[in-house]
Design a protein around this motif. Structure first.
Motif, short mmCIF file in Angstrom:
data_model
loop_
_atom_site.label_atom_id
_atom_site.label_comp_id
_atom_site.label_asym_id
_atom_site.label_seq_id
_atom_site.Cartn_x
_atom_site.Cartn_y
_atom_site.Cartn_z
N ASP A 133 0.82 -1.21 0.00
CA ASP A 133 0.00 0.00 0.00
C ASP A 133 0.86 1.26 0.00
O ASP A 133 0.53 2.25 -0.67
CB ASP A 133 -0.93 0.00 1.21
CG ASP A 133 -2.01 -1.07 1.14
OD1 ASP A 133 -2.17 -1.66 0.04
OD2 ASP A 133 -2.66 -1.33 2.16
N SER A 134 1.96 1.23 0.75
CA SER A 134 2.84 2.39 0.82
C SER A 134 3.48 2.68 -0.53
O SER A 134 3.50 3.84 -0.99
CB SER A 134 3.92 2.16 1.87
OG SER A 134 4.82 3.25 1.93
N SER A 143 2.41 1.66 -3.47
CA SER A 143 1.34 2.04 -4.40
C SER A 143 1.03 3.53 -4.30
O SER A 143 0.82 4.20 -5.32
CB SER A 143 0.07 1.23 -4.12
OG SER A 143 0.26 -0.13 -4.39
N LYS A 144 1.05 4.06 -3.08
CA LYS A 144 0.77 5.49 -2.89
C LYS A 144 1.88 6.34 -3.50
O LYS A 144 1.61 7.40 -4.09
CB LYS A 144 0.60 5.79 -1.40
CG LYS A 144 0.12 7.20 -1.13
CD LYS A 144 -0.23 7.41 0.33
CE LYS A 144 -0.77 8.81 0.57
NZ LYS A 144 -1.10 9.02 2.01
N GLU A 201 1.42 6.49 -7.18
CA GLU A 201 0.27 7.33 -7.56
C GLU A 201 0.53 8.81 -7.36
O GLU A 201 0.10 9.64 -8.16
CB GLU A 201 -0.95 6.91 -6.74
CG GLU A 201 -1.48 5.53 -7.06
CD GLU A 201 -2.49 5.04 -6.04
OE1 GLU A 201 -2.87 5.85 -5.15
OE2 GLU A 201 -2.90 3.88 -6.12
N THR A 202 1.23 9.17 -6.27
CA THR A 202 1.34 10.57 -5.88
C THR A 202 2.73 11.17 -6.05
O THR A 202 2.89 12.39 -6.00
CB THR A 202 0.95 10.75 -4.40
OG1 THR A 202 1.94 10.09 -3.57
CG2 THR A 202 -0.42 10.13 -4.13
N TYR A 237 6.41 10.45 -0.69
CA TYR A 237 6.37 9.60 0.49
C TYR A 237 6.30 10.51 1.71
O TYR A 237 7.07 11.47 1.82
CB TYR A 237 7.60 8.70 0.59
CG TYR A 237 7.60 7.86 1.84
CD1 TYR A 237 6.57 6.94 2.08
CD2 TYR A 237 8.58 8.01 2.81
CE1 TYR A 237 6.54 6.19 3.24
CE2 TYR A 237 8.55 7.26 3.98
CZ TYR A 237 7.52 6.35 4.19
OH TYR A 237 7.48 5.61 5.34
#
Length: 273
Positions: free
Chosen positions: A169-170, A172-173, A176-177, A180
């Protein structure tokens, strides 16, 4: 960060937690990064003794080899403990990449081999690059490093835990963005695509911009070997990964597989009217 202070997590990470010098000198992929950065910069550096401003230069790991090569180096870094150590290598002072104290057109080379890592706000990155452009002389060199957008994807495979829910999940974020948040492990960070990094240098007024993959497409194989039980990556594996980095240079599609990117550009030369 609008008040030109680094995020507290970044200051804690470099001021209290991590030893970046040890990473570059000790880990296999860190040594690849250091060696390839030297190799790439030496293609573009003017002859010594030119004046180099090492912005975000940490403890002086790059300043050290530049001084040995005969360059006159001044280092600026926001972390006091870095500046204290770097002072044994070259002139060093606490400062911020977005608000340099150096005069216009005062250096032959300005390098930012870290500041863009921790400036998630595009306006802050613009300020840092425009400051580099301001203090470099006409026709001078600006070199800026960035963390590749996809580096965390490859890195967490080497630790054999990308499949776990939290890491999945980390990462993937981040994909996407491009950011971190620095909640654990690493600190607040921005992850560039190669074309984005090139565009930011061009927008700051630099010309002849080129982007290179520092460690190349095989660095994660070296890092994975280092994580496994045993003696770690062989010299032949590291040499092969370095060869892959050099062979990949003509192929922009392979930039996405490198851990770090290095962009170089020139300040426009004065034109007589």
């Amino acid at each position: 960060m609008s008040n030109l202070e680094l995020a507290p997590s970044v200051m804690r990470f470099y001021g209290e937690t991590v030893n970046e010098d040890a990473r570059l000198r000790g880990s296999a992929d860190g040594r690849m990064e250091l060696t390839r950065t030297q190799e790439l910069l030496r293609r573009f550096l003017p002859p010594a003794p030119a004046r180099v401003l090492d912005v975000g230069g940490g403890t002086g790991v790059h300043a050290e080899w530049l001084v040995k090569d005969g360059y006159e180096v001044t280092l600026v870094d926001p972390v006091p403990r870095h500046v204290e150590r770097a002072s044994a290598v070259c002139a060093a002072a606490v400062g911020d990449a977005r608000d340099l104290r150096q005069p216009d057109d005062s250096f032959d080379v300005v390098q930012l081999l870290g500041p863009l890592y921790h400036l998630p706000d595009a306006e802050d990155r613009r300020k840092a690059l425009e400051e580099a452009r301001r203090v470099v002389r006409p026709g001078g060199l600006v070199a800026a490093a960035a963390i590749n957008r996809y580096a965390s994807l490859f890195e967490h495979v080497t630790y054999a835990h990308l499949h776990t829910e939290r890491i999945h999940d980390s990462v993937s974020k981040i994909l996407e963005t491009a950011v971190y948040d620095g909640v654990r492990g690493f600190t607040l960070s921005y992850f560039h695509r190669a074309e984005e990094l090139a565009a930011e240098l061009v927008s700051s007024g630099l010309t002849a911009v080129q982007v290179f993959g520092i460690e190349g497409p095989a660095w994660s194989l070296v890092k994975a070997a280092e994580q496994q039980p045993g003696e770690g990556p062989t010299d032949d594996l590291i040499a092969s990964a370095m060869a892959a980095a050099r062979m990949a240079e003509p192929y922009p599609e392979l930039l996405a597989a490198s851990s770090h990117l290095l962009a170089v550009g020139k300040a426009p030369a004065d034109v007589d009217v």
